[in-house]
Design a protein around this motif. Structure first.
Motif, PDB file in Angstrom:
ATOM      1  N   ILE A 192       0.839  -1.196   0.000  1.00  0.00           N
ATOM      2  CA  ILE A 192       0.000   0.000   0.000  1.00  0.00           C
ATOM      3  C   ILE A 192       0.875   1.249   0.000  1.00  0.00           C
ATOM      4  CG2 ILE A 192      -1.813   1.267   1.235  1.00  0.00           C
ATOM      5  CD1 ILE A 192      -2.496  -1.462   2.593  1.00  0.00           C
ATOM      6  N   CYS A 193       0.465   2.232  -0.783  1.00  0.00           N
ATOM      7  CA  CYS A 193       1.114   3.545  -0.773  1.00  0.00           C
ATOM      8  C   CYS A 193       0.178   4.554  -0.146  1.00  0.00           C
ATOM      9  CB  CYS A 193       1.480   3.986  -2.189  1.00  0.00           C
ATOM     10  SG  CYS A 193       2.132   5.673  -2.254  1.00  0.00           S
ATOM     11  N   ASN A 194       0.636   5.194   0.911  1.00  0.00           N
ATOM     12  CA  ASN A 194      -0.134   6.248   1.558  1.00  0.00           C
ATOM     13  C   ASN A 194       0.134   7.569   0.835  1.00  0.00           C
ATOM     14  OD1 ASN A 194      -1.285   8.185   3.181  1.00  0.00           O
ATOM     15  ND2 ASN A 194      -0.299   7.522   5.070  1.00  0.00           N
ATOM     16  N   TYR A 235      -3.402   4.799  -2.181  1.00  0.00           N
ATOM     17  CA  TYR A 235      -4.522   5.483  -1.527  1.00  0.00           C
ATOM     18  C   TYR A 235      -4.299   6.986  -1.664  1.00  0.00           C
ATOM     19  CZ  TYR A 235      -8.068   6.596   1.990  1.00  0.00           C
ATOM     20  OH  TYR A 235      -9.189   7.074   2.644  1.00  0.00           O
ATOM     21  N   CYS A 236      -5.054   7.615  -2.561  1.00  0.00           N
ATOM     22  CA  CYS A 236      -4.850   9.027  -2.887  1.00  0.00           C
ATOM     23  C   CYS A 236      -6.134   9.810  -2.674  1.00  0.00           C
ATOM     24  CB  CYS A 236      -4.394   9.158  -4.342  1.00  0.00           C
ATOM     25  SG  CYS A 236      -4.018  10.858  -4.855  1.00  0.00           S
ATOM     26  N   ARG A 237      -6.020  10.965  -2.065  1.00  0.00           N
ATOM     27  CA  ARG A 237      -7.218  11.773  -1.808  1.00  0.00           C
ATOM     28  C   ARG A 237      -7.817  12.285  -3.116  1.00  0.00           C
ATOM     29  NH1 ARG A 237      -6.871  16.139   1.960  1.00  0.00           N
ATOM     30  NH2 ARG A 237      -6.394  14.414   3.353  1.00  0.00           N
ATOM     31  N   GLU A 239      -9.129  14.955  -3.784  1.00  0.00           N
ATOM     32  CA  GLU A 239      -8.855  16.367  -4.065  1.00  0.00           C
ATOM     33  C   GLU A 239      -7.646  16.555  -4.971  1.00  0.00           C
ATOM     34  OE1 GLU A 239      -9.427  15.096  -1.067  1.00  0.00           O
ATOM     35  OE2 GLU A 239     -10.315  16.549   0.314  1.00  0.00           O
ATOM     36  N   TYR A 240      -6.996  15.456  -5.364  1.00  0.00           N
ATOM     37  CA  TYR A 240      -5.852  15.509  -6.263  1.00  0.00           C
ATOM     38  C   TYR A 240      -6.245  14.942  -7.636  1.00  0.00           C
ATOM     39  CZ  TYR A 240      -2.570  16.407  -2.376  1.00  0.00           C
ATOM     40  OH  TYR A 240      -1.883  16.955  -1.320  1.00  0.00           O
ATOM     41  N   PRO A 241      -7.131  15.589  -8.362  1.00  0.00           N
ATOM     42  CA  PRO A 241      -7.610  15.018  -9.632  1.00  0.00           C
ATOM     43  C   PRO A 241      -6.512  14.865 -10.680  1.00  0.00           C
ATOM     44  CG  PRO A 241      -8.365  17.290  -9.393  1.00  0.00           C
ATOM     45  CD  PRO A 241      -7.790  16.884  -8.068  1.00  0.00           C
ATOM     46  N   LEU A 242      -5.578  15.828 -10.758  1.00  0.00           N
ATOM     47  CA  LEU A 242      -4.505  15.728 -11.742  1.00  0.00           C
ATOM     48  C   LEU A 242      -3.575  14.565 -11.400  1.00  0.00           C
ATOM     49  CD1 LEU A 242      -3.166  16.899 -14.263  1.00  0.00           C
ATOM     50  CD2 LEU A 242      -1.858  18.438 -12.774  1.00  0.00           C
ATOM     51  N   ALA A 243      -3.301  14.391 -10.117  1.00  0.00           N
ATOM     52  CA  ALA A 243      -2.447  13.279  -9.696  1.00  0.00           C
ATOM     53  C   ALA A 243      -3.091  11.939 -10.043  1.00  0.00           C
ATOM     54  CB  ALA A 243      -2.181  13.368  -8.195  1.00  0.00           C
ATOM     55  N   ILE A 244      -4.369  11.823  -9.781  1.00  0.00           N
ATOM     56  CA  ILE A 244      -5.075  10.574 -10.068  1.00  0.00           C
ATOM     57  C   ILE A 244      -5.113  10.306 -11.575  1.00  0.00           C
ATOM     58  CG2 ILE A 244      -7.353   9.463  -9.987  1.00  0.00           C
ATOM     59  CD1 ILE A 244      -7.732  10.853  -7.248  1.00  0.00           C
ATOM     60  N   LYS A 245      -5.352  11.362 -12.332  1.00  0.00           N
ATOM     61  CA  LYS A 245      -5.364  11.208 -13.792  1.00  0.00           C
ATOM     62  C   LYS A 245      -4.028  10.678 -14.300  1.00  0.00           C
ATOM     63  CE  LYS A 245      -5.037  14.019 -17.977  1.00  0.00           C
ATOM     64  NZ  LYS A 245      -4.825  15.386 -18.484  1.00  0.00           N
ATOM     65  N   ARG A 246      -2.930  11.270 -13.824  1.00  0.00           N
ATOM     66  CA  ARG A 246      -1.610  10.868 -14.302  1.00  0.00           C
ATOM     67  C   ARG A 246      -1.199   9.500 -13.772  1.00  0.00           C
ATOM     68  NH1 ARG A 246       1.253  16.912 -14.330  1.00  0.00           N
ATOM     69  NH2 ARG A 246       0.278  17.522 -16.311  1.00  0.00           N
ATOM     70  N   LEU A 247      -1.654   9.146 -12.588  1.00  0.00           N
ATOM     71  CA  LEU A 247      -1.396   7.808 -12.073  1.00  0.00           C
ATOM     72  C   LEU A 247      -2.076   6.757 -12.943  1.00  0.00           C
ATOM     73  CD1 LEU A 247      -1.692   8.183  -8.194  1.00  0.00           C
ATOM     74  CD2 LEU A 247       0.302   7.363  -9.451  1.00  0.00           C
TER      75      LEU A 247
END
Length: 597
Positions: A192-194, A235-237, A239-247
Motif C-alpha cells: 500500500i502507498c499512503n 490510496y490518494c485523496r 482532491e488531487y484530480p490531476l495526480a489521479i489522472k496521471r497515475l
C-alpha cells in the motif's frame, strides 16, 4: 529531418495552472508556429519544478534558463529575444544576473544550490504522461535489475544498508519494515502507498504523483517483489484530480509494456496496482485507518498489535509506506546502498522533501540532504523572511510536529535532532513564521485542525483536544486565567501517552512546543491581556496619534464599520465600541498615525 536546437518546458502543475499555464503554453505554440520555429524548437508541458508561488514557470534549454511569473503576453518577447536573438529576458528571471556575468542556469540559483534531488529528480524535467521520457532517464532499469539479478532478500538487504527510513512520520527503517512483511506467512500479501497527504499546506507527495508517477510505480513494484506480494493499492485523496489522472495513465502505460501485471519483464513475478480514492479525512493518513477505508469501512484506527505486517488489509500481511519513501527505492537499487547512505547523517540517511511555506521569500518544494540546518533552508534556500522582518520560528511536521524557535535555527534537520527539539520530521511541512505570528494563535490553528479531524474513537483525542482548544480560544480572546497554562501542559501529556493512534499521540505537539519556547506570549495574553504579535484581534485596541494625523480622511473612507470620525484636516478618532479591528485603517494611513496595542 530538422535538428531540434532548443526546448521550452512549461510547468503544468496545479499552481501554475491556476496562474494560467495552459494559456502560456498555447501562446508559445502559436508564436512558434507563426515564426516557423515549431520544428526546431520543441514545446513540452512538465510538472511543478518547485517555485510554486511564482508561476507560470518556463525553462528554456539549452542553458536551463528559468523564467517565473510568465504570462501569455510575455511569450512573444521570450520567443523573439531569447529563442531568436539569443538574449535573456532579464525581467522575468527568478534571480537577476550579476553585472557582466552570464545568466546562471537554474541549478546555480540560490534556491537550488544546496538542494540534492533524488525523489524529485525528474519532476519538472519530463512529461509525466509519457513513459518514454521516464525510461530515457533509466526508468525501470532498477526494476529489471531487481527481478532479474537479485533475490527478494538481497533487495531488502540493499534497502536496509541504505539507511532509508519512512518519510511519512516517525522514520521507521524501511528495509526492516519490508523484512517483517516478507517473513510473515501467507500466499496473499498487500502493498500500500499512503498518498493521502492531509497536512495543511503540504504538497510534497502531490508533486511526485503529478510530476513523476512512474518513479512511484517502479519503487512500489520493487517493494512488492521484495515482500512477495502481487496486489497493491495507492490510496490518494480525491482532491488531487490531476495526480489521479496521471497515475491512471502511468499504470496503463506500465501494463502495456509488461512492467506491471502478470509475468513482469518475462519473469514469474506478477504485481497488479490499483488506485483507491479517499475522501480527504486526515485520520486516514494513519495506516490502520487507511486500510479500513480501502476495505470500505469508516476510516478509524485500530489498536496495534497486530501490526500490518502480520495482519493488515483484509487480514493479510501488508506493508505501507508513503509516496516519498517509495520514490527513493529505484535510485537505491540502481546506484546502490552506499551511494544513498553517503548523503545525510549517521542515523538519518539520504534526502528529505519539504513544502517550504509561510513568511519566507522563496516558497515552494525543496529536497535537501539530511543534516542541513534550519538556518540554511530558510535563509539560503528560502531567501530569508518576507519584507526583512524578524525571523521568529518554524513549524516542522505539520499538525503532528512542533515549533522550533529562531534561537535554535542551527538545529540539524534529521529525525533525532528534531525530536529532541520538540518537533518531528513528519511528512515534510515546513511553515516559517515572523514577528507578526502569534504563537498562541498558531497552536490554536493546528489544534483546531486536529480536533476537527479527530475520528472520535478514543476519549483522549476526542475530548482532550476539544478541552485544549477551548482553553486556547479563551486565551486568544483575552479571557485566559493563570491556571490555563498548567492545564494545557497536563492535558497535552495525558493525550500523548493515552491516545489510540499516532495522530492522537502527536496532536498536542504544537501546543507543548510553543509553551516550551514561547511561554512569555501565553503569559502576556493571560496576565497583560496583550498579544505581543498584534495578531489576536480581541486583544487589540486601535487609536489615532493626534500629533501625526493630518485629517486626510483616508482611514475613515475604508473603515467598514464607520468607527472613524473627524473633520477635514483635523485629527480623527476611533470609536473602540464600533471598531471591528480589521486593520484597514492602518494599511491605508500613509502617515503612521494609527497604532494598535
Amino acid at each position: 529531418m530538422q535538428t531540434v536546437r532548443a526546448y521550452v518546458l512549461v510547468c503544468g502543475g496545479e499552481k501554475c495552472k491556476e496562474s494560467g499555464s495552459e494559456q502560456v503554453k498555447e501562446a508559445f505554440a502559436k508564436e512558434l508556429k507563426n515564426k516557423q520555429l515549431d520544428q526546431e524548437i520543441k514545446l513540452y508541458e512538465t510538472d511543478c519544478k518547485d517555485l510554486c508561488e511564482m508561476g507560470t514557470l518556463v525553462i528554456v534549454h539549452p542553458g536551463r534558463t528559468k523564467y517565473v511569473g510568465v504570462q501569455p503576453e510575455d511569450v512573444s518577447e521570450i520567443v523573439e529575444q531569447h529563442l531568436v536573438k539569443g538574449e535573456i529576458v532579464s525581467r522575468l528571471l527568478h534571480q537577476k544576473p550579476v553585472e557582466e556575468k552570464e545568466v546562471p542556469s537554474y541549478k546555480e540559483l540560490d534556491f537550488y544550490r544546496k538542494q540534492r534531488r533524488v525523489a524529485l529528480r525528474n519532476c519538472g524535467s519530463i512529461d509525466p504522461e509519457k513513459v518514454e521520457e521516464y525510461i530515457a532517464r533509466d526508468g525501470y532499469a532498477s526494476l529489471d535489475k531487481a527481478v532479474n539479478t537479485m533475490t527478494p532478500e538481497q533487495v531488502i538487504d540493499e534497502v536496509k544498508r541504505s539507511g532509508l527510513r519512512g518519510r511519512g512520520g516517525g522514520g521507521f527503517p524501511t528495509g526492516l519494515k519490508w523484512e517483517f512483511c516478507h517473513r510473515s506467512p501467507g500466499d496473499l500479501k498487500y502493498l500500500i502507498c499512503n498518498a493521502d497527504e492531509g497536512d495543511p499546506g503540504a504538497f510534497m507527495d502531490r508533486s511526485v504523483l503529478e510530476g513523476d508517477p512512474h518513479n512511484l510505480i517502479e519503487g512500489m513494484a520493487i517493494a512488492a517483489y521484495a515482500i512477495g506480494c502481487s496486489e497493491g493499492y495507492i490510496y490518494c485523496r480525491a482532491e488531487y484530480p490531476l495526480a489521479i489522472k496521471r497515475l491512471k495513465i502511468a499504470i496503463a502505460q506500465a501494463e502495456d509494456l509488461g512492467l506491471l501485471g502478470d509475468n513482469i519483464l518475462g519473469t514469474d513475478f506478477s504485481f497488479h496496482l490499483h488506485i483507491k480514492e479517499g475522501a480527504g479525512a486526515f485520520v486516514c493518513g494513519e495506516e490502520t485507518a487507511l486500510m479500513a477505508s480501502i476495505e470500505g469501512k469508516r476510516g478509524m484506527p485500530n489498536v496495534r498489535p497486530p501490526f500490518p505486517a502480520q495482519k493488515g488489509l483484509w487480514g493479510k500481511p501488508s506493508n505501507i509506506n508513503n509516496v516519498e519513501t517509495y520514490s527513493n527505492v529505484a535510485m537505491i537499487i540502481g546506484k546502490g546502498a552506499d551511494w544513498f547512505s553517503s548523503m545525510g547523517t549517521e542515523k538519518s540517511k539520504g534526502t528529505k522533501v519539504f513544502a517550504l511555506t509561510g513568511k519566507v521569500n522563496n516558497t515552494g518544494l525543496v529536497e535537501v540532504p539530511m543534516g542541513i540546518s534550519i538556518q540554511e533552508i530558510i535563509f539560503e534556500i528560502g531567501g530569508g523572511i518576507v519584507g526583512g522582518k524578524e525571523y521568529k520560528g518554524v513549524q516542522i511536521g505539520g499538525p503532528s510536529g512542533g515549533c522550533i524557535p529562531a534561537r535554535l535555527a542551527d538545529t540539524s534537520v534529521d529525525y533525532e535532532s528534531l525530536i529532541q527539539a520538540g518537533a518531528m520530521m513528519g511528512s515534510g511541512g515546513l511553515v516559517v513564521m515572523d514577528e507578526t505570528t502569534c504563537m498562541v494563535d498558531l497552536a490554536r490553528f493546528f489544534l483546531n485542525f486536529t480536533q476537527s479531524e479527530s475520528c472520535g474513537k478514543c476519549t483522549p483525542c476526542r475530548e482532550g483536544t476539544k478541552r485544549m482548544l477551548e482553553i486556547l480560544t479563551r486565551i486568544c480572546d483575552g479571557e485566559g486565567v493563570p491556571e490555563d497554562i498548567d492545564t494545557l501542559e497536563r492535558l497535552g501529556r495525558v493525550i500523548k501517552s493515552t491516545a489510540l493512534c499516532g495522530l492522537g499521540n502527536t496532536a498536542p505537539n504544537p501546543v507543548l512546543s510553543t509553551l516550551k519556547y514561547f511561554r512569555d506570549e501565553y503569559e502576556a495574553h493571560i496576565y497583560d491581556k496583550r498579544c505581543p504579535a498584534h495578531a489576536c484581534s480581541a486583544l487589540l485596541v486601535y487609536s489615532v496619534d493626534e500629533d501625526k494625523c493630518i485629517g486626510c480622511g483616508r482611514c475613515a473612507k475604508v473603515c467598514p464599520a464607520g468607527a472613524i470620525s473627524g473633520g477635514k484636516k483635523e485629527p480623527h478618532k476611533i470609536d473602540t465600541e464600533k471598531c471591528i479591528k480589521c486593520g484597514s485603517c492602518i494599511e491605508k494611513c500613509n502617515k503612521d498615525a494609527i497604532t494598535r496595542l
